[in-house]
Each structure stands twice: as structure tokens, then as C-alpha cells.
Design a protein around this motif. Structure first.
Motif, PDB file in Angstrom:
ATOM      1  N   PRO A  64     -13.866  16.771   4.667  1.00  0.00           N
ATOM      2  CA  PRO A  64     -15.201  16.678   5.261  1.00  0.00           C
ATOM      3  C   PRO A  64     -15.153  16.125   6.689  1.00  0.00           C
ATOM      4  O   PRO A  64     -14.236  15.391   7.064  1.00  0.00           O
ATOM      5  CB  PRO A  64     -15.942  15.697   4.337  1.00  0.00           C
ATOM      6  N   VAL A  65     -16.150  16.474   7.476  1.00  0.00           N
ATOM      7  CA  VAL A  65     -16.302  15.960   8.830  1.00  0.00           C
ATOM      8  C   VAL A  65     -16.864  14.536   8.768  1.00  0.00           C
ATOM      9  O   VAL A  65     -17.664  14.209   7.881  1.00  0.00           O
ATOM     10  CB  VAL A  65     -17.243  16.864   9.644  1.00  0.00           C
ATOM     11  N   THR A  66     -16.423  13.686   9.684  1.00  0.00           N
ATOM     12  CA  THR A  66     -16.949  12.317   9.758  1.00  0.00           C
ATOM     13  C   THR A  66     -17.624  12.107  11.111  1.00  0.00           C
ATOM     14  O   THR A  66     -17.306  12.777  12.096  1.00  0.00           O
ATOM     15  CB  THR A  66     -15.844  11.261   9.577  1.00  0.00           C
ATOM     16  N   THR A  67     -18.559  11.167  11.145  1.00  0.00           N
ATOM     17  CA  THR A  67     -19.283  10.847  12.375  1.00  0.00           C
ATOM     18  C   THR A  67     -19.217   9.353  12.647  1.00  0.00           C
ATOM     19  O   THR A  67     -19.042   8.541  11.734  1.00  0.00           O
ATOM     20  CB  THR A  67     -20.762  11.259  12.279  1.00  0.00           C
ATOM     21  N   LYS A  68     -19.373   9.000  13.903  1.00  0.00           N
ATOM     22  CA  LYS A  68     -19.377   7.591  14.287  1.00  0.00           C
ATOM     23  C   LYS A  68     -20.493   6.837  13.568  1.00  0.00           C
ATOM     24  O   LYS A  68     -20.291   5.727  13.072  1.00  0.00           O
ATOM     25  CB  LYS A  68     -19.549   7.469  15.804  1.00  0.00           C
ATOM     26  N   ALA A  69     -21.681   7.462  13.501  1.00  0.00           N
ATOM     27  CA  ALA A  69     -22.822   6.791  12.880  1.00  0.00           C
ATOM     28  C   ALA A  69     -22.533   6.462  11.419  1.00  0.00           C
ATOM     29  O   ALA A  69     -22.813   5.346  10.952  1.00  0.00           O
ATOM     30  CB  ALA A  69     -24.069   7.660  12.995  1.00  0.00           C
ATOM     31  N   ASP A  70     -21.991   7.403  10.676  1.00  0.00           N
ATOM     32  CA  ASP A  70     -21.742   7.177   9.250  1.00  0.00           C
ATOM     33  C   ASP A  70     -20.620   6.162   9.043  1.00  0.00           C
ATOM     34  O   ASP A  70     -20.717   5.284   8.179  1.00  0.00           O
ATOM     35  CB  ASP A  70     -21.399   8.504   8.571  1.00  0.00           C
ATOM     36  N   LEU A  71     -19.565   6.277   9.819  1.00  0.00           N
ATOM     37  CA  LEU A  71     -18.454   5.339   9.674  1.00  0.00           C
ATOM     38  C   LEU A  71     -18.873   3.918  10.018  1.00  0.00           C
ATOM     39  O   LEU A  71     -18.525   2.959   9.318  1.00  0.00           O
ATOM     40  CB  LEU A  71     -17.285   5.776  10.555  1.00  0.00           C
ATOM     41  N   MET A  72     -19.645   3.756  11.087  1.00  0.00           N
ATOM     42  CA  MET A  72     -20.087   2.415  11.460  1.00  0.00           C
ATOM     43  C   MET A  72     -21.075   1.845  10.445  1.00  0.00           C
ATOM     44  O   MET A  72     -21.111   0.637  10.217  1.00  0.00           O
ATOM     45  CB  MET A  72     -20.713   2.438  12.854  1.00  0.00           C
ATOM     46  N   ALA A  73     -21.868   2.706   9.831  1.00  0.00           N
ATOM     47  CA  ALA A  73     -22.805   2.245   8.810  1.00  0.00           C
ATOM     48  C   ALA A  73     -22.078   1.740   7.569  1.00  0.00           C
ATOM     49  O   ALA A  73     -22.649   0.988   6.774  1.00  0.00           O
ATOM     50  CB  ALA A  73     -23.766   3.363   8.435  1.00  0.00           C
ATOM     51  N   HIS A  74     -20.830   2.179   7.393  1.00  0.00           N
ATOM     52  CA  HIS A  74     -20.019   1.773   6.229  1.00  0.00           C
ATOM     53  C   HIS A  74     -18.736   1.088   6.691  1.00  0.00           C
ATOM     54  O   HIS A  74     -17.668   1.297   6.118  1.00  0.00           O
ATOM     55  CB  HIS A  74     -19.687   2.997   5.368  1.00  0.00           C
ATOM     56  N   PHE A  75     -18.857   0.262   7.737  1.00  0.00           N
ATOM     57  CA  PHE A  75     -17.681  -0.324   8.376  1.00  0.00           C
ATOM     58  C   PHE A  75     -16.761  -1.024   7.376  1.00  0.00           C
ATOM     59  O   PHE A  75     -15.545  -0.793   7.363  1.00  0.00           O
ATOM     60  CB  PHE A  75     -18.121  -1.314   9.461  1.00  0.00           C
ATOM     61  N   ASP A  76     -17.302  -1.901   6.535  1.00  0.00           N
ATOM     62  CA  ASP A  76     -16.465  -2.675   5.620  1.00  0.00           C
ATOM     63  C   ASP A  76     -15.758  -1.798   4.599  1.00  0.00           C
ATOM     64  O   ASP A  76     -14.682  -2.151   4.091  1.00  0.00           O
ATOM     65  CB  ASP A  76     -17.306  -3.736   4.900  1.00  0.00           C
ATOM     66  N   THR A  87     -18.621  -8.604   9.883  1.00  0.00           N
ATOM     67  CA  THR A  87     -19.147  -9.899  10.313  1.00  0.00           C
ATOM     68  C   THR A  87     -18.099 -10.695  11.079  1.00  0.00           C
ATOM     69  O   THR A  87     -18.376 -11.247  12.153  1.00  0.00           O
ATOM     70  CB  THR A  87     -19.633 -10.703   9.097  1.00  0.00           C
ATOM     71  N   GLU A  88     -16.880 -10.726  10.561  1.00  0.00           N
ATOM     72  CA  GLU A  88     -15.825 -11.491  11.213  1.00  0.00           C
ATOM     73  C   GLU A  88     -15.356 -10.814  12.500  1.00  0.00           C
ATOM     74  O   GLU A  88     -15.034 -11.488  13.478  1.00  0.00           O
ATOM     75  CB  GLU A  88     -14.659 -11.695  10.252  1.00  0.00           C
ATOM     76  N   VAL A  89     -15.308  -9.481  12.504  1.00  0.00           N
ATOM     77  CA  VAL A  89     -14.916  -8.777  13.727  1.00  0.00           C
ATOM     78  C   VAL A  89     -15.955  -8.992  14.822  1.00  0.00           C
ATOM     79  O   VAL A  89     -15.612  -9.214  15.989  1.00  0.00           O
ATOM     80  CB  VAL A  89     -14.721  -7.273  13.447  1.00  0.00           C
TER      81      VAL A  89
END
Length: 465
Positions: A64-76, A87-89
Motif C-alpha cells: 500500500p501507498v503511505t502518506t506523511k499525514a497518516d504516518l505522523m498521525a500514527h507516529f508511535d 512525546t519524548e521526541v
């Protein structure tokens, strides 16, 4: 996945270029299997995303394709080391003393600008850094062919390197320069970061005092410095100039090369894909396709034929494990060429239409001009608390129009007040004290001619990009 060492990376990089296309393709497929498997196993995000993906990947389109918005929304869930949390980063990034230091002692952390509306927080592990460095030394440097006289000038100039870029934040160039100077203190006498945010008179004065023989920076910054060189105020004599961070036009390359009397090299990459390309002796960009997969796509993420300019590009970084970047959408337009390059390299040639913001030229009270670098003023705007996205448009020689969107619509008035004050103060510091900063009722939007989002541009008819 094993840790990549410098000797192993050097040996493999030399071999890959000599063993032919089949060997490069085999490396790429093996590394794709490795990174996809590692992401599936160690990242909760990819574990869910790849739930129905076959264990064996026969071709990258199965993922599947990934996007910055989706990855950042699920950072942890995106990261593969559970000791890393957003939070720590973010606390690490909030401390200016952290610039140049490794998070948890083992990850380089950087942020991207919000040019597309969504800043990213990116981590790179030590194995990835090894790969990036080796690709630069083995493939990029040999293309810079210097005469004995130029080599002697480098020695005589004590290899002074000046990097002109946005400073003061955790942007990749700033972080890597600070990290290099912290870990190798002897370089502090020979390498310096110069802020692209500084007034041009101050920048010229400091560069003249440092006398670099190597200069790197954004094309817009280098173009401005070239004009200062032609005017006689900038007196440096670099032997090498490297452009990165924006699209380098043929006209800019000619101007910069003529003004400084030296070769101008170009680089295309991103904070997500460091070491993506190298430029050959014929000034063509080649993809490091043993470590990266580049997919030119249309607006529906479907592949476009070789040689055709894409609407977007999907990039896969096969080196970085801490934050897997797999089929990741970048906003650039590219064309991958099918014909081999006359330089003899087996790595594919890529043409790029990346960031194409304009240098803004305002009137100074004295009657002269004040040139404002697009990445510099964009950074000033992006660092406004509460701002989600903005667009800066010059419509007259003394007016800057701002389109903006706040993260919280209820705080939009306060955010605008802070943003307009920051922009006015920055322009005044540069000498453009009579510029009016006004707000548009329109939201940030795509450029009417290119159909792409441009963050900083001029609508003055006689503007020269």
C-alpha cells in the motif's frame, strides 16, 4: 536485518556499480523483502497495513501507498523501536541544545518544513547514516572533476566549507552540520553554517571573512550570492559549489557558475530519502537504485511511462529501519528515463521538478532592492505557533499577501496576529521596512498555472525566477 558497517557498505557500493543491472536489481529486491518484513514485524502501523499483504513481495505495487499525514498521525506505531515516543521526541526537539545530538544516543532526528501543510518528524538510525555517507563519498564526489590548480586552491583555502541554509532548527542540513562539528571538533575551524535567514549584507560580510573554497546552499541563496559576486560586494573564490533543497534551473546553474568561475553540482533528495541521487559528470541526476525505489505516478498513484513527467512520486528508503519509508508520497514531479546515460553509469537518470518557489524582490526605502529567499521566509512563517498552513504571494513591489489556515479555527485571529508580526519584523530586519503584510480571505491553494502547491511565489509580471 544486520547492522551496516562502513567497510561492508563501501565494498558493496563499489561492487554494485560494476556487477551490472541484474546485480543491482537483486540487491534492491532483497532489501525490499528485508525492510518490508522488518516493518511488518517491528512496526505496529505496518503490521496492520500489511495484514493482507503476501509474505513474499514479487513486485512493489503489492504494498500500500503511505502518506506523511497518516504516518505522523500514527507516529508511535510507525517507529520500530518502542522506546521512541512522539512525546519524548518532541521534548527533545524543543530544546535548542539538542541540535546535533543523537536522540537516545542512537538516532538522528530532524524535522521537515510545512511546505505541503504537514511537517514531519523523522529519525534515522546509524546503519542508514552509514549508507548515506558512503553513497555520497563513492558516487557523488568522483563526478566533481577538479584541475590540479583547483585542488591546490582547496588546500590553500584549508578546505573551508560554507553551508548556507536555514539555521536554528532541527532541519536536516543544520542537524548534520552541528552533529559533524560536535563529534569532530577539528572541523570547527574549516566548516561553518551560515544562516539563510540573515540579511544579505551580513551574510556577505561573514562569508568574505570566512573565505570558503567550497559553498553549499539552496539554489535561490546561491543565485543571490552570485549576484552579489557580480556586483563586487562578495569577494570569495570557491572551487566547488553545490546546490540542494530546491530545483536548480539551467539558468541558475549558468549564473552561479559564471559568477564564481567554478563547477556547480546539483543534488535531489529529501529528509525522508537522504542520498537518493547523485549527479554525474554530464550534470544528470542518477537514482541510487540499489538503496532506493522511485516510482513516478499520476494523481491516482498509478505508474506513468518512462520519460513522462509524473504528477507525484513514491519513494522507498531501503536503508532506514527505525522509521520505514515505503511507497511514501512526495509532492515532486519527476521523469525516470529508460535510455542509459552517456556517462556510462548503470543507475537510472531522473529529471526533477521539485520545489520551485520564487525569490521575492521588494523595494528598499533607499531605492534599492531587498531579495528575500523563499525557504527563509517560509521558515519564519512556519514556526508561528498554531499555524497549520500558509502561502506567501508577492503581488506588488511593496505588498506581501498571506493565505493561511490555523490548526484551531477558534484561534485564527490570534495566529494571524502572530504570523503578520513575525513576517513584518523579519522583512524589516532585511531592510524591507515599507512592505505591507496583508491577509487574503482565500485559503492556501494550488498554483493556477502549474496545478501544484507553491508556498512562496511572485505574481509581478516582470518577475525573473
Amino acid at each position: 536485518m544486520k547492522t551496516v558497517t562502513y567497510p561492508a557498505a563501501l565494498w558493496d557500493t563499489f561492487r554494485a556499480a560494476r556487477e551490472g543491472q541484474a546485480a543491482v536489481a537483486a540487491r534492491r529486491q532483497r532489501r525490499l523483502d528485508d525492510i518490508a518484513g522488518y516493518a511488518r514485524t517491528h512496526s505496529r502501523y505496518y503490521g496492520r497495513l500489511y495484514h493482507d499483504v503476501p509474505e513474499r513481495i514479487s513486485e512493489i505495487g503489492q504494498l500500500p501507498v503511505t502518506t506523511k499525514a497518516d504516518l505522523m498521525a500514527h507516529f508511535d506505531d510507525w517507529v520500530t523501536d518502542m522506546s521512541v515516543t512522539r512525546t519524548e521526541v518532541e521534548a527533545f526537539l524543543a530544546d535548542p541544545r539538542s541540535i546535533g545530538r543523537d536522540f537516545l544516543g542512537r538516532y538522528v532526528v530532524c524535522t521537515t518544513s510545512g511546505a505541503t501543510g504537514i511537517p514531519a518528524i523523522l529519525l534515522h538510525d546509524m546503519s542508514a547514516l552509514t549508507v548515506y555517507n558512503v553513497l555520497g563519498y563513492v558516487r557523488s564526489l568522483p563526478a566533481v572533476r577538479l584541475s590540479p590548480r583547483q585542488l591546490w586552491a582547496l588546500v590553500r583555502g584549508r578546505f573551508h566549507l560554507a553551508a548556507v541554509m536555514v539555521s536554528g532548527g532541527h532541519y536536516l542540513g543544520n542537524v548534520m552540520m552541528a552533529r559533524r562539528l560536535r563529534t569532530m571538533r577539528f572541523r570547527r575551524r574549516t566548516q561553518r553554517l551560515f544562516s539563510a535567514l540573515a540579511p544579505i549584507d551580513e551574510l556577505v560580510r561573514d562569508l568574505n571573512a570566512f573565505a570558503p573554497v567550497m559553498v553549499a546552499g539552496y539554489p535561490s541563496a546561491l543565485e543571490t550570492l552570485a549576484l552579489e559576486r557580480q556586483a563586487g560586494s562578495l569577494t570569495i573564490h570557491p572551487v566547488m559549489v553545490t546546490a540542494a533543497g530546491e530545483t536548480l534551473s539551467a539558468a541558475q546553474r549558468r549564473l552561479i557558475g559564471t559568477a564564481f568561475g567554478c563547477p556547480v553540482s546539483n543534488y535531489y533528495g529529501s529528509s525522508e530519502a537522504v542520498g537518493l541521487t547523485f549527479e554525474c559528470s554530464l550534470q544528470r541526476l542518477h537514482v541510487n537504485s540499489d538503496w532506493y525505489i522511485v516510482e513516478p505516478v499520476d494523481d491516482h498513484n498509478q505508474p506513468v511511462p518512462a520519460g513522462r513527467l509524473s504528477d507525484g512520486v513514491l519513494v522507498t528508503n531501503l536503508a532506514n529501519r527505525i522509521q520505514p519509508v515505503i511507497r511514501y508520497q512526495l509532492g515532486d514531479r519527476v521523469a525516470l528515463m529508460s535510455d542509459p546515460c552517456p556517462c556510462g553509469s548503470l543507475f537510472p537518470v531522473i529529471d526533477v521538478v521539485g520545489r520551485t518557489d520564487d525569490v521575492l524582490v521588494f523595494r528598499a526605502p533607499s531605492g534599492g532592492e531587498v531579495r528575500v529567499l523563499p525557504l527563509a521566509i517560509a521558515t519564519v512563517a512556519e514556526e508561528t505557533p498554531g499555524l497549520a498552513r500558509c502561502q506567501l504571494i508577492q503581488r506588488t513591489p511593496s505588498t506581501l499577501t498571506v493565505r493561511m489556515r490555523a490548526i484551531d479555527p477558534d484561534h485564527e485571529t490570534a495566529v494571524w496576529g502572530s504570523l503578520s508580526r513575525r513576517l513584518t519584523e523579519y522583512l524589516s530586519a532585511l531592510g524591507a521596512t515599507t512592505v505591507t503584510v496583508e491577509r487574503s480571505d482565500e485559503p492556501p491553494t494550488l498554483h493556477p498555472r502549474s496545478g501544484k502547491f507553491r508556498q512562496v511565489f511572485s505574481e509581478i509580471q516582470d518577475h525573473q525566477p
